[in-house]
Design an enzyme around this catalytic site. Sequence first.
Site, PDB file in Angstrom:
ATOM      1  N   ASP A   1      44.149 -19.807  95.200  1.00  0.00           N
ATOM      2  CA  ASP A   1      43.702 -18.447  95.488  1.00  0.00           C
ATOM      3  C   ASP A   1      43.432 -17.690  94.194  1.00  0.00           C
ATOM      4  O   ASP A   1      43.891 -18.081  93.111  1.00  0.00           O
ATOM      5  CB  ASP A   1      44.798 -17.739  96.302  1.00  0.00           C
ATOM      6  CG  ASP A   1      44.245 -16.667  97.236  1.00  0.00           C
ATOM      7  OD1 ASP A   1      43.120 -16.192  96.992  1.00  0.00           O
ATOM      8  OD2 ASP A   1      44.949 -16.306  98.190  1.00  0.00           O
TER       9      ASP A   1
ATOM     10  N   ASP B   1      39.006 -13.330 104.554  1.00  0.00           N
ATOM     11  CA  ASP B   1      40.315 -12.915 105.066  1.00  0.00           C
ATOM     12  C   ASP B   1      40.183 -12.300 106.447  1.00  0.00           C
ATOM     13  O   ASP B   1      41.173 -12.078 107.135  1.00  0.00           O
ATOM     14  CB  ASP B   1      40.953 -11.884 104.121  1.00  0.00           C
ATOM     15  CG  ASP B   1      41.627 -12.559 102.935  1.00  0.00           C
ATOM     16  OD1 ASP B   1      41.801 -13.792 102.970  1.00  0.00           O
ATOM     17  OD2 ASP B   1      41.977 -11.853 101.969  1.00  0.00           O
TER      18      ASP B   1
HETATM   19  C1  GLA Z   1      44.801 -13.766  99.930  1.00  0.00           C
HETATM   20  C2  GLA Z   1      44.285 -14.885 100.792  1.00  0.00           C
HETATM   21  C3  GLA Z   1      45.126 -14.984 102.044  1.00  0.00           C
HETATM   22  C4  GLA Z   1      46.565 -15.229 101.653  1.00  0.00           C
HETATM   23  C5  GLA Z   1      47.057 -14.129 100.717  1.00  0.00           C
HETATM   24  C6  GLA Z   1      48.429 -14.451 100.156  1.00  0.00           C
HETATM   25  O1  GLA Z   1      44.594 -12.531 100.537  1.00  0.00           O
HETATM   26  O2  GLA Z   1      42.942 -14.717 101.084  1.00  0.00           O
HETATM   27  O3  GLA Z   1      44.670 -16.029 102.872  1.00  0.00           O
HETATM   28  O4  GLA Z   1      46.664 -16.472 101.032  1.00  0.00           O
HETATM   29  O5  GLA Z   1      46.169 -13.960  99.628  1.00  0.00           O
HETATM   30  O6  GLA Z   1      48.903 -13.489  99.307  1.00  0.00           O
END
Ligand code: GLA
Length: 716
Positions: free
Chosen positions: A464, A534
């Site tokens: 990420d 997301d």
């Molecule tokens: C980001 C990602 C989510 C999750 C969060 C964790 O927002 O896109 O899927 O992994 O971080 O903090």
Amino acid sequence: MFLSAVAVVSAQSIQYDASRKVWLLNTRVSSYAMGIAPDGELQHLYWGGPLWRIEDVPAAKTRDDISSFDPHEMLEAEEFPGWGGKRFYETALKVTRADGNRDLVLHYESHKTDGDTLSITLKDINNDIEAVLEYRVFADAGIVSRRAIIRNKSNQAITVESAQSATWNLPPGDGYRLTYLSGRWAAETQVNREPIHEGMKVLESRLGHTGHNFNPWFAIDKGEANEEHGSVWFGALAWSGNWRISVEQTPYKQVRVTGGFNTFDFAYPLKPGEQLETPVFYGGYAANGFGEASRLLHGLELSSIEPHGSAARVRPVLYNSWEATEFDVNEAGQTALAQKAAKLGVELFVMDDGWFGKRNTDHAGLGDWVVNPQKFPTGLGGLIKSVNALGMDFGLWVEPEMVNPDSDLYRAHPDWVMNFPGRPRSELRNQLVLNMARDDVKEHIFEVLDKLVTTYTFRYFKWDMNRIFSEPGWPEVSADAQRELWVKYVWNYYEIMDRLRKNHPELEIESCSGGGGRIDLGVLRYVDEVWTSDNTEAFDRLQIQEGFSQAYAAKFMSAWVTDVPNTNGRSTPLRYRFLVAMQGALGVGSNLNKFTDGDTKLATQMVALYKRIRETVQFGSLYRLLSPRTNDTTANEYVSKDGKEAVVFAFRHSQQYNTEPPTIHPQGLEPRGVYQLELWDGTLLEKSSGAYLMENGIHVNLRGDFDSTAVLLHGQ
Ligand code: GLA
């Protein structure tokens, strides 16, 4: 005789007519030609449907000036113009020499062909700066890729101020239309379509990563193309950092697309003998509409970009606990979820954020990649063993480029983050960005990740990156080298993934950046799938996925089923959510502890159904039949490589009283083939020929709000 001539020519992807200095690049569906003008300029000559006779392409010529305001260069389509001489439109290369001289005029020097790759060397007329243009022909995929290698051949330093991968010239004319993808966090890859007029439109990222706001892809048509018909010229830039694509129409109806490193805050020094390589820019031409353009790119990605190539396995069904537990992870809770996930048929269990350091909220812990002993007293080994014993692979979330100021790593190395001394270090989501352009930071990140996989032997990283850059200073290097950060950061990101994959050939990586912030053909060389957004709300997803599919194959499109009401307050039925997510790499992100028996039963049935169709979805040909932007029904169809299997998904958003259910016309079927139709729940329907189905359509009885169905077509 006629046929054999075609066969001979089309087998040769790169032809050169030495007498007229013309090259013809041939793919299965398109041709691209350029040539050297008498003054030495490398000019663009043709981009369109396939040609078989190089003699048809007129040689490049140097024209006369029109006026003292319109030099002949205005009228010529150069393949890679340098900024110098009488060039005032967007150029592909701009430099300043240490002595202040900024003029650059690139002329043909030499060329060589190596298999499917043609390298043409251009040199400044003073012989001090060289640009090697590399053209690679992906004949089967119907794509040509381009990049440039800029070399300082002089004995003084130069600063490269603009280094573009390519200039793509369209046939001169009016009435073009640009299609591009824009968006924002949680609403990525929205399709835009607008006329091209005189002037310039810029798509870009200045954010450090690819970005949620624009995706580095474009398509241009003559104002009349649709999914099935019409000429479409398209391209995608393979770069996960600051990029720029400009679309320009000149007063003389030249239409050009120029793309590469963003010129914003760009200054790349090259000492004598040094070189700079630009990202790869892929381009193609489709005669059969936006649908064909997408399918060509999808084919290229699956055959030539994806790291495992044709040996890539189908994406497993994944469970990720983020939306269920957020930071509240521990061995007992994760094991309980894993048991429930395994019963649904999940094959890969991914533990998300919260397992390391003092990571109980997003205020602390990033950078401290040691297992949290309160949450996992015996390390991750116990959980991984349980997950494996349930027949699933294990995956782990990491965000290695980032640090919370409240972390041991930041306390030990405050100099490792990007910063300008004496200036604020702006936080986003309470975190700062490590300067991964630094080799010590790169090595540290590689070692952390390598050690995690070596210690725990698991299958999958979700990598990420949850913020954009700010104050991108690099005080440890000289002022003139500081802006190399924009480029070196990205090369180091790629290098780390490359080394990890070499050390652990089974390892798979997902690219995530707060959802779809890092999706491009550069990162697809190193990852197996990407986190699309997301936003997992199923109806919103239809539009995000429609945009995603313009450029990227379904195999890469991670899509989860999550709980309702979702972030935007909307509730859709579980079947609808599954069918939306089954159009990519299916994942489940629901809180399984809250599933009713009915939910579990339906989810198990849908996972089993997905396993039957996923080869077709992930590796087949996509036909976008009805768009969520223009219809109350969305429909997409996937046809297997051999054409024998197909699946049609259909979603009705909100039926107006007394309106008829839609009729959906599948495409890409074998007209003379006979197909057995099967509904998503196993009900067998009639048998029909491909010809009848494509002409007459399939009637799907979708009613009310958020109704959905899938129809499987089995060739007999
Ligand atoms: C980001 C990602 C989510 C999750 C969060 C964790 O927002 O896109 O899927 O992994 O971080 O903090």
